[in-house]
Design a protein around this motif. Structure first.
Motif, short mmCIF file in Angstrom:
data_model
loop_
_atom_site.label_atom_id
_atom_site.label_comp_id
_atom_site.label_asym_id
_atom_site.label_seq_id
_atom_site.Cartn_x
_atom_site.Cartn_y
_atom_site.Cartn_z
N VAL A 42 0.86 -1.19 0.00
CA VAL A 42 0.00 0.00 0.00
C VAL A 42 0.89 1.23 0.00
N ASP A 43 0.43 2.25 -0.67
CA ASP A 43 1.09 3.55 -0.67
C ASP A 43 -0.01 4.58 -0.59
N TYR A 44 0.30 5.77 -0.09
CA TYR A 44 -0.76 6.78 -0.01
C TYR A 44 -0.19 8.19 -0.12
N LEU A 45 -1.06 9.08 -0.56
CA LEU A 45 -0.85 10.52 -0.52
C LEU A 45 -1.88 11.04 0.46
N PHE A 46 -1.44 11.61 1.55
CA PHE A 46 -2.32 12.01 2.64
C PHE A 46 -3.48 12.87 2.12
N GLU A 48 -5.52 12.37 -0.08
CA GLU A 48 -5.80 12.28 -1.51
C GLU A 48 -6.21 10.86 -1.90
N GLN A 49 -5.28 9.89 -1.72
CA GLN A 49 -5.61 8.54 -2.15
C GLN A 49 -4.75 7.49 -1.46
N LEU A 50 -5.35 6.31 -1.31
CA LEU A 50 -4.65 5.10 -0.90
C LEU A 50 -4.53 4.24 -2.16
N THR A 51 -3.36 3.66 -2.41
CA THR A 51 -3.18 2.77 -3.55
C THR A 51 -2.76 1.40 -3.03
N PHE A 52 -3.63 0.41 -3.21
CA PHE A 52 -3.36 -0.96 -2.79
C PHE A 52 -2.96 -1.77 -4.02
N GLU A 53 -1.92 -2.60 -3.86
CA GLU A 53 -1.50 -3.48 -4.95
C GLU A 53 -1.30 -4.90 -4.45
N ALA A 54 -1.59 -5.84 -5.35
CA ALA A 54 -1.36 -7.26 -5.08
C ALA A 54 -0.74 -7.89 -6.32
N VAL A 55 0.33 -8.65 -6.11
CA VAL A 55 0.98 -9.37 -7.21
C VAL A 55 0.89 -10.85 -6.87
N LEU A 56 0.37 -11.63 -7.83
CA LEU A 56 0.17 -13.06 -7.60
C LEU A 56 1.25 -13.88 -8.31
N GLU A 57 1.24 -15.17 -8.03
CA GLU A 57 2.18 -16.08 -8.69
C GLU A 57 1.91 -16.10 -10.18
N SER A 58 2.95 -16.27 -10.93
CA SER A 58 2.84 -16.31 -12.39
C SER A 58 1.95 -17.47 -12.83
N GLY A 59 1.15 -17.24 -13.87
CA GLY A 59 0.32 -18.28 -14.44
C GLY A 59 -1.01 -18.51 -13.75
N VAL A 60 -1.34 -17.71 -12.75
CA VAL A 60 -2.60 -17.88 -12.02
C VAL A 60 -3.73 -17.22 -12.80
N ASP A 61 -4.86 -17.93 -12.93
CA ASP A 61 -6.03 -17.41 -13.62
C ASP A 61 -6.92 -16.71 -12.59
N VAL A 62 -6.95 -15.38 -12.63
CA VAL A 62 -7.69 -14.59 -11.64
C VAL A 62 -9.04 -14.19 -12.21
N ARG A 63 -10.11 -14.47 -11.46
CA ARG A 63 -11.46 -14.07 -11.84
C ARG A 63 -11.86 -12.75 -11.18
N ARG A 64 -11.46 -12.58 -9.91
CA ARG A 64 -11.80 -11.37 -9.16
C ARG A 64 -10.77 -11.15 -8.08
N ASP A 88 1.58 -10.92 -16.34
CA ASP A 88 2.07 -12.21 -15.86
C ASP A 88 3.44 -11.96 -15.23
N PRO A 89 3.52 -11.96 -13.92
CA PRO A 89 2.51 -12.39 -12.95
C PRO A 89 1.35 -11.38 -12.86
N PRO A 90 0.16 -11.89 -12.55
CA PRO A 90 -1.01 -11.02 -12.45
C PRO A 90 -0.84 -9.97 -11.36
N LYS A 91 -1.24 -8.74 -11.68
CA LYS A 91 -1.14 -7.64 -10.73
C LYS A 91 -2.48 -6.92 -10.65
N ALA A 92 -2.98 -6.76 -9.42
CA ALA A 92 -4.24 -6.05 -9.17
C ALA A 92 -3.90 -4.74 -8.46
N ARG A 93 -4.66 -3.71 -8.80
CA ARG A 93 -4.42 -2.39 -8.21
C ARG A 93 -5.76 -1.73 -7.95
N VAL A 94 -5.91 -1.14 -6.76
CA VAL A 94 -7.13 -0.42 -6.39
C VAL A 94 -6.72 0.91 -5.78
N VAL A 95 -7.40 1.98 -6.20
CA VAL A 95 -7.16 3.31 -5.65
C VAL A 95 -8.40 3.75 -4.90
#
Length: 176
Positions: A42-46, A48-64, A88-95
């Motif tokens: 997680v990273d943030y600008l006070f 303003e925004q929080l930025t959450f990231e997740a990186v998964l193992e390579s080759g994983v089929d992500v639905r949600r 690949d590897p799958p990366k999810a990001r939410v702000v």
């Protein structure tokens, strides 16, 4: 009359060899926990925004992929779904927009990810915490009698006077 003693001579080499084998790291069973299949940050600008990231193992089929975060002061939990999971590897990001729904400064936030996979299984990351400090400034901190004084300008005597004033105010409040 004395009973004759029996002296048994043993070769110490087998015992020394056994001790060396037991003490060597290669003979011990090494139990390492497998790496977490989800690496989160997680990273943030006070204010303003929080930025959450997740990186998964390579080759994983992500639905949600969804991040959960909880302000430990209020206990409220927010759930945010990632719009996209790419690469690949799958990366999810939410702000999260802190201008729409701000958090209290200097609170502790706990967050974790839950990822639904194509095969129907679910992965959940370990929970992580961070302190939501106002990172626009270089804060100084004084811990004094169970109170914490944060300040950005001035020297230590300034913070000590603030702490003393807080203590006096608390004493007057308890008399009332």
């Amino acid at each position: 009359a004395r009973t004759p003693r029996r002296v048994i001579h043993m070769n110490p080499l087998p015992f020394l060899l056994l001790i060396v084998l037991l003490a060597s790291p290669s003979s011990r069973t090494q139990t390492q926990s497998p790496p977490d299949p989800i690496q989160i940050s997680v990273d943030y600008l006070f204010q303003e925004q929080l930025t959450f990231e997740a990186v998964l193992e390579s080759g994983v089929d992500v639905r949600r992929a969804a991040v959960f975060f909880q302000d430990t002061e209020s206990g409220e939990t927010e759930v945010l779904i990632a719009d996209q999971v790419e690469g690949d590897p799958p990366k999810a990001r939410v702000v999260y927009d802190l201008r729409l729904r701000p958090l209290e400064p200097f609170t502790t936030i706990t967050y974790w990810w839950q990822v639904d996979l194509g095969d129907g299984s679910t992965l959940t990351s370990a929970r992580q915490t961070f302190r939501y400090d106002d990172n626009r400034f270089e804060w100084r901190m004084l811990l004094d009698g169970g109170r914490t004084v944060h300040w950005v300008a001035g020297e230590l005597p300034f913070a000590q006077r603030v702490s003393s004033a807080l203590s006096d105010a608390q004493d007057r409040k308890s008399v009332v």
